[in-house]
Structures are given as structure tokens and as C-alpha cells.
Motif scaffolding. Structure first.
Motif, PDB file in Angstrom:
ATOM      1  N   ARG A  97       6.654  -2.379   3.474  1.00  0.00           N
ATOM      2  CA  ARG A  97       6.960  -2.520   2.045  1.00  0.00           C
ATOM      3  C   ARG A  97       6.610  -3.912   1.539  1.00  0.00           C
ATOM      4  O   ARG A  97       6.169  -4.070   0.402  1.00  0.00           O
ATOM      5  N   SER A  98       6.809  -4.921   2.387  1.00  0.00           N
ATOM      6  CA  SER A  98       6.443  -6.270   1.970  1.00  0.00           C
ATOM      7  C   SER A  98       4.931  -6.450   1.938  1.00  0.00           C
ATOM      8  O   SER A  98       4.403  -7.224   1.139  1.00  0.00           O
ATOM      9  N   THR A 139      12.352  -0.289  15.389  1.00  0.00           N
ATOM     10  CA  THR A 139      12.924   0.858  14.688  1.00  0.00           C
ATOM     11  C   THR A 139      12.069   1.210  13.478  1.00  0.00           C
ATOM     12  O   THR A 139      11.302   0.382  12.966  1.00  0.00           O
ATOM     13  N   VAL A 140      12.226   2.429  13.012  1.00  0.00           N
ATOM     14  CA  VAL A 140      11.500   2.867  11.821  1.00  0.00           C
ATOM     15  C   VAL A 140      11.863   1.989  10.628  1.00  0.00           C
ATOM     16  O   VAL A 140      10.990   1.576   9.850  1.00  0.00           O
ATOM     17  N   ASP A 141      13.138   1.670  10.479  1.00  0.00           N
ATOM     18  CA  ASP A 141      13.573   0.854   9.346  1.00  0.00           C
ATOM     19  C   ASP A 141      12.933  -0.526   9.370  1.00  0.00           C
ATOM     20  O   ASP A 141      12.574  -1.076   8.322  1.00  0.00           O
ATOM     21  N   ARG A 142      12.795  -1.097  10.564  1.00  0.00           N
ATOM     22  CA  ARG A 142      12.172  -2.414  10.664  1.00  0.00           C
ATOM     23  C   ARG A 142      10.704  -2.358  10.237  1.00  0.00           C
ATOM     24  O   ARG A 142      10.207  -3.246   9.530  1.00  0.00           O
ATOM     25  N   VAL A 143      10.011  -1.301  10.652  1.00  0.00           N
ATOM     26  CA  VAL A 143       8.602  -1.164  10.280  1.00  0.00           C
ATOM     27  C   VAL A 143       8.477  -0.851   8.795  1.00  0.00           C
ATOM     28  O   VAL A 143       7.567  -1.344   8.117  1.00  0.00           O
ATOM     29  N   VAL A 144       9.373  -0.036   8.265  1.00  0.00           N
ATOM     30  CA  VAL A 144       9.367   0.258   6.826  1.00  0.00           C
ATOM     31  C   VAL A 144       9.501  -1.030   6.030  1.00  0.00           C
ATOM     32  O   VAL A 144       8.770  -1.262   5.055  1.00  0.00           O
ATOM     33  N   SER A 145      10.419  -1.885   6.436  1.00  0.00           N
ATOM     34  CA  SER A 145      10.621  -3.153   5.741  1.00  0.00           C
ATOM     35  C   SER A 145       9.359  -3.998   5.759  1.00  0.00           C
ATOM     36  O   SER A 145       8.970  -4.593   4.746  1.00  0.00           O
ATOM     37  N   ARG A 146       8.702  -4.039   6.908  1.00  0.00           N
ATOM     38  CA  ARG A 146       7.467  -4.829   7.017  1.00  0.00           C
ATOM     39  C   ARG A 146       6.357  -4.246   6.152  1.00  0.00           C
ATOM     40  O   ARG A 146       5.646  -4.972   5.461  1.00  0.00           O
ATOM     41  N   THR A 184       6.578 -11.255   9.497  1.00  0.00           N
ATOM     42  CA  THR A 184       5.398 -11.903  10.053  1.00  0.00           C
ATOM     43  C   THR A 184       4.143 -11.225   9.534  1.00  0.00           C
ATOM     44  O   THR A 184       4.196 -10.159   8.928  1.00  0.00           O
ATOM     45  N   GLU A 185       3.015 -11.860   9.809  1.00  0.00           N
ATOM     46  CA  GLU A 185       1.737 -11.325   9.341  1.00  0.00           C
ATOM     47  C   GLU A 185       1.263 -10.154  10.185  1.00  0.00           C
ATOM     48  O   GLU A 185       0.425  -9.388   9.766  1.00  0.00           O
ATOM     49  N   ARG A 186       1.792 -10.031  11.389  1.00  0.00           N
ATOM     50  CA  ARG A 186       1.337  -8.966  12.274  1.00  0.00           C
ATOM     51  C   ARG A 186       2.475  -8.003  12.545  1.00  0.00           C
ATOM     52  O   ARG A 186       3.638  -8.357  12.485  1.00  0.00           O
ATOM     53  N   PHE A 187       2.112  -6.762  12.845  1.00  0.00           N
ATOM     54  CA  PHE A 187       3.119  -5.801  13.277  1.00  0.00           C
ATOM     55  C   PHE A 187       3.470  -6.141  14.721  1.00  0.00           C
ATOM     56  O   PHE A 187       2.601  -6.197  15.579  1.00  0.00           O
ATOM     57  N   THR A 188       4.719  -6.369  14.967  1.00  0.00           N
ATOM     58  CA  THR A 188       5.105  -6.795  16.295  1.00  0.00           C
ATOM     59  C   THR A 188       6.216  -5.919  16.847  1.00  0.00           C
ATOM     60  O   THR A 188       6.938  -5.258  16.113  1.00  0.00           O
ATOM     61  N   TYR A 189       6.338  -5.983  18.144  1.00  0.00           N
ATOM     62  CA  TYR A 189       7.443  -5.316  18.812  1.00  0.00           C
ATOM     63  C   TYR A 189       8.712  -6.136  18.621  1.00  0.00           C
ATOM     64  O   TYR A 189       8.675  -7.289  18.178  1.00  0.00           O
ATOM     65  N   SER A 239       4.043   4.132  -2.193  1.00  0.00           N
ATOM     66  CA  SER A 239       5.268   4.916  -2.371  1.00  0.00           C
ATOM     67  C   SER A 239       6.120   4.846  -1.109  1.00  0.00           C
ATOM     68  O   SER A 239       5.608   4.659  -0.001  1.00  0.00           O
ATOM     69  N   LEU A 240       7.419   5.023  -1.286  1.00  0.00           N
ATOM     70  CA  LEU A 240       8.328   4.968  -0.145  1.00  0.00           C
ATOM     71  C   LEU A 240       8.015   6.081   0.854  1.00  0.00           C
ATOM     72  O   LEU A 240       8.101   5.882   2.067  1.00  0.00           O
ATOM     73  N   ASP A 241       7.630   7.260   0.352  1.00  0.00           N
ATOM     74  CA  ASP A 241       7.297   8.363   1.249  1.00  0.00           C
ATOM     75  C   ASP A 241       6.085   8.017   2.113  1.00  0.00           C
ATOM     76  O   ASP A 241       6.054   8.310   3.317  1.00  0.00           O
ATOM     77  N   ASP A 242       5.088   7.401   1.493  1.00  0.00           N
ATOM     78  CA  ASP A 242       3.893   7.019   2.239  1.00  0.00           C
ATOM     79  C   ASP A 242       4.222   5.927   3.257  1.00  0.00           C
ATOM     80  O   ASP A 242       3.736   5.960   4.400  1.00  0.00           O
ATOM     81  N   ILE A 243       5.051   4.976   2.838  1.00  0.00           N
ATOM     82  CA  ILE A 243       5.464   3.895   3.737  1.00  0.00           C
ATOM     83  C   ILE A 243       6.187   4.466   4.954  1.00  0.00           C
ATOM     84  O   ILE A 243       5.908   4.101   6.099  1.00  0.00           O
TER      85      ILE A 243
END
Length: 523
Positions: free
Chosen positions: A237-238, A228-235, A201-206, A244-248
Motif C-alpha cells: 500500500r505504501s 504475514t499477509v498484513d505486513r506485505v499488504v502494508s508494504r 523498506t525499499e525491498r520486500f523482505t522476510y 485497490s485494496l483487493d488488488d493489493i
């Protein structure tokens, strides 16, 4: 002699034996090269006949199937009618939705979608054709096929099965005789995820879904969790493909460990304040906090709320506007709360009337954040970049908003932010597709023209030295006047040129409905 591929051979055998609904059933497996599964599907649907070639063609390309087509399949199925009459005719949830017309396609997406299992629709196909919290009922005389579909729904995150596969028997000469008649099997799967699994989605959501706080509870509640961290990382990155992955990951950790928990903790506290202080008639028009789960630092990571399910009797456009404004006036004047995010996604219409959800951004009137640098920074950023603030800025810059009262909310935590978006939203209620049918809206109707004029006057007052609409209560007074004018059948009087013809952009609020429901019903 040309040798047919295994898939083509299966298709040929299917048509030759006229074992109905086969093309649709094997389409998915054939496309994936799963010949064995296609063969098993043919066996499972043996005995079901298609009377017309047109029926078979109508079952192709299921992923593009419209809601009308899906419902037409149910209308043609005697098995579906049997389950509707013998099982769901006594189901309170189903009969309630029928009473309110929620199963009519004119009312938007249904809460109950009955489908012959032979359509071989996947959970992914069903998900967008069903309201959040709605139930898909897959029906077939073939238990093997229903069992197989049940496994697919179980494996997919967007639904949960409500119990095991059940069966009823067809009547004999109109009578139900125990142990007699052919069995018809069905499963019930409820859509519990707000967003389609894997959807961005366009917004960071719960992470928002339906669940049961207590496994013994029969009623569903809304569960709003820090992602989860992985869910936010995926968002991230898109959104920032060059980072960089470290910054993400560092940013994702900040969101999940600080920002999301802080706002969820504030929301839980705000809901408790509302339930404590709201006058009784309004308590059921905002979510109730049913419980929370904290992290080791004391912040809320999971919030449980009652499910404010869209439904109930339909409203006129002006009743929608009046009830919304009435609730906002109580929040502003009686409770001292500013919502700050009154997108149509955060409105609901229940049997108790129009309600607001998602109080994660809400503040108390006069609240300051000078002693909390994190909140100060977050709200300062929000007041620059939120959808509402961007729209207010754009319309102010282009002369579409000239009211000094509303412009006073630009980049600020102010009641004017709520007033501005409410004035805009009441003109385009069907921008939220969940309101289709729940709000009777015709943009060419007399009431729509009157409300458009009222919005124009709110946004661009004829006399800047005498602004009539400064509060939600003032707008409510204007709506009462509109009600009288519409009842008398009088056309809206033209406004002076300075406040006239603001254009569609004035009232075009387009919420992002792929996410609602940061919290539909709440949160």
C-alpha cells in the motif's frame, strides 16, 4: 495572578527541588499531556541531583541524542560504572566485545549501551543506537523507575528482556558486604529485531529476528520467516497508493503463499549444500541451516540459522578484499554456486573472517528453470530489476563498465554479476556502517589508491582483446600483486586514458541498510 498549567507547575517544582534529571524524565510525558505519569517520574527520581544546569540541558530532546552523548551520560554515572565493574566485567559476551574494540564509538554502533534509567529514553530511542543483537543496560538506584522502563521494553517488539530486573549493592569503604550498601538496579534488553517495528523498506523482505529455536537453548539463532499477509499488504500500500485494496491483498497473498516460501525453501537447500561441500576452512564463513518449519505444501516458512555476528579483529581494506574474493572463488569454482546478491549488507566480518549471508537468490552453476515456470519468471524479473543489475546497466550505458566479461552478466544469471559487485564493493567498505572500524579504511591511503586502480582495470580493461580479470581467482591474483606493491611503498602506475578516472560512481555502491539484513547474519 497567572495560573500555571499542570505541566508547567510540575516543571517548576522539579527545578525548585533540584531533584535532578527530571526535565528529561518528564519531557516525554509532559508532551503527551500525561501529568500523572510525569508526577510519578519526579517521585521515582527523587534524590538524584544535577550539579550543573548544562547537564540538564544536555538531556533534552532525547530522540535526537547522538551516540556520543548517550555514552557520555554513562561515563558520568557512578551507578553505570558499578554495574559494569561488578556484573559485566565477568560477562564473556561483554569482555569479548571490549577485547575487539567494539564498544569504542570509532567502531560504529556498540553491542552494549549502558544508560542511566533517569534519561527516560524509550525503546524507540535506544533501537537505532545499538547494533542488531546488542544489549541495552538501563541502570538506576530507583527500582520503581527501572521496573517501569522494563515494562516499556517488554511491550515494544524490537527488544526482549533477558531476565528480571536485578540489583547489586554499592561497596562500603571499597568492600562488598552482603546486605550492606545502597542497591543499584538494572535491566538488560537485547535488540532482536533487524528492522525497527513498523519501519518500511525499499525491498520486500522476510521477517528476520533473533530468537531461540529451543527455549532451553542459551544461544541466539537467526530466525527468517515468511512475512504475514498484513505486513506485505502494508508494504504494498505504501508502494502503490493508488491500487485497490483487493488488488493489493491479492498480490500480498501471492507473495506470502508462493514467492517467499519458494525462495526460502531454495535458501535452506542451498545452505545444506554449502555445509556439505565447502572445504573446512570456509564452512564457518557462510550460515548453517539449523532447522526449518514447513507449511502444508512442503515449502519452508521458517528457517533457523546460526547467528554470524559482526565482530572480531579489524581488517585492512586489502585483507577484506582478499578474503571476500577468496571465498567467492571457492563458491564459484569448488561448489559451483553463484550468489547473485553480493551487496555489502550481505557481507559479515566475524572471528572466522569475511563471510557471505543471504543465499536466497543463489543458484547452482548451469541451473536452468525451464521446467518451473514460476522460478523462470521470478529469476527473469530479478535479472532486470535487482539493485545490482540496475547498477551494471547504468554503468555499462555510461561507459563506466566496458569489460565484455562483466557486461556478459547483464540481465543474466552469471558469475559475472558477483565479480562486478565485488569489484565495486571492495572500494567503499564503509558504505555498510556496521563495518566502520572493523575495516580500517582511508580513501586517501596507498592501499585504497591501489585498490581503486585495480577496480578501474577490472571494470574498464585497457585491452579488450586481452582481459586479465575473468574470474574471482584472477581478481585474487591481482590483489596479491597489490599487496606486494603496497608493502614496497610503490604508488599505483597510471592506467591508459581509456581505463582511467572512472569517477566515484564506479565504486559508489550504496546498499539499503535499513533492511539488511534482509538478513543479517543471515539470511
Amino acid at each position: 495572578m497567572e495560573r500555571k498549567s499542570p505541566v508547567k507547575s510540575l516543571m517548576a517544582d522539579a527545578f525548585a527541588s533540584d531533584k535532578g534529571m527530571v526535565a528529561c524524565a518528564i519531557k516525554r510525558f509532559a508532551a503527551a499531556g500525561d501529568v500523572a505519569q510525569a508526577g510519578r517520574t519526579i517521585a521515582a527520581v527523587g534524590g538524584q541531583r544535577i550539579k550543573k544546569v548544562g547537564d540538564l540541558m544536555a538531556l533534552k530532546s532525547e530522540r535526537k541524542a547522538s551516540l556520543e552523548r548517550l555514552q557520555s551520560l554513562a561515563d558520568k554515572s557512578s551507578s553505570v560504572k558499578l554495574i559494569q565493574n561488578k556484573v559485566f566485567a565477568r560477562d564473556p559476551e561483554y569482555t569479548s566485545s571490549l577485547a575487539h574494540g567494539m564498544e569504542n564509538t570509532a567502531r560504529g554502533l556498540p553491542y552494549h549501551l549502558f544508560l542511566p534509567a533517569e534519561t527516560a529514553l524509550s525503546p524507540e530511542d535506544v533501537f537505532p543506537n545499538l547494533r542488531w543483537g546488542g544489549r541495552a543496560i538501563m541502570v538506576s538506584p530507583n527500582k520503581l523507575l527501572v521496573d517501569e522502563i522494563a515494562q516499556r521494553f517488554t511491550r515494544w517488539e524490537g527488544f526482549i528482556l533477558e531476565g528480571a530486573v536485578q540489583s547489586v549493592r554499592t561497596p562500603i569503604l571499597g568492600m562488598s558486604i552482603p546486605g550492606m550498601g545502597k542497591p543499584v538496579h538494572y535491566l538488560v534488553a537485547r535488540r532482536v529485531q533487524l528492522l525497527k517495528p513498523g519501519e518500511s523498506t525499499e525491498r520486500f523482505t522476510y521477517h528476520v529476528h533473533l530468537g531461540r529455536k529451543d527455549i532451553e537453548q542459551e544461544k541466539y539463532v537467526v530466525v527468517k520467516q515468511v512475512p504475514t499477509v498484513d505486513r506485505v499488504v502494508s508494504r504494498l500500500r505504501s508502494k502503490f497508493p493508488d491500487a485497490s485494496l483487493d488488488d493489493i491483498r491479492r498480490r500480498a497473498m501471492k507473495f506470502t503463499e508462493k514467492i517467499f516460501p519458494v525462495f526460502l525453501t531454495r535458501e535452506a537447500a542451498m545452505l545444506k549444500i554449502l555445509q556439505r561441500d565447502l572445504p573446512k576452512p570456509f564452512c564457518d564463513r557462510v550460515p548453517r541451516c539449523l532447522g526449518v518449519e514447513h507449511d502444508s505444501k512442503g515449502f519452508v516458512r521458517t528457517l533457523y540459522m546460526n547467528w554470524m555476528r559482526n565482530g572480531g579483529e579489524g581488517l585492512s581494506q586489502i585483507d577484506f578484499a582478499k578474503q571476500s574474493c577468496e571465498l567467492l572463488a571457492v563458491l564459484h569454482e569448488k561448489i559451483g554456486v553463484i550468489h547473485l546478491d553480493l551487496r555489502l549488507d550481505n557481507f559479515v566480518i566475524t572471528e572466522n573472517g569475511v563471510g557471505f549471508i543471504d543465499f536466497g537468490s543463489a543458484v547452482r552453476v548451469g541451473e536452468t528453470f525451464s521446467d518451473n515456470s514460476l522460478l523462470h519468471t521470478l529469476f527473469e524479473e530479478m535479472m532486470k530489476t535487482s539493485q545490482i543489475q540496475r547498477m551494471l546497466y547504468h554503468m555499462s550505458e555510461n561507459g563506466l563498465v566496458t569489460s565484455d566479461v562483466l557486461r556478459g552478466g547483464l540481465h543474466k544469471v552469471d558469475k559475472a554479476v558477483d565479480l562486478f559487485y565485488l569489484a565495486v564493493q571492495m572500494n567503499k567498505p564503509h558504505s555498510n556502517p556496521d563495518f566502520k572500524g572493523l575495516i580500517h579504511f582511508n580513501p586517501k591511503s596507498l592501499e585504497a589508491r591501489h585498490l581503486k586502480r585495480l577496480t578501474d582495470e577490472i571494470l574498464r580493461p585497457p585491452d579488450e582483446n586481452n582481459i586479465k580479470y575473468r574470474t574471482a581467482r584472477d581478481i585474487l591474483t591481482g590483489l596479491e600483486r597489490v599487496t606486494q606493491e603496497v608493502a614496497a611503498g610503490r604508488e599505483p602506475a597510471p592506467l591508459p586514458p581509456a581505463a582511467h578516472e572512472t569517477g566515484d560512481e564506479t565504486v559508489e555502491a550504496r546498499p539499503n541498510h535499513t533492511e539488511h539484513r534482509t538478513v543479517r547474519a543471515v539470511g
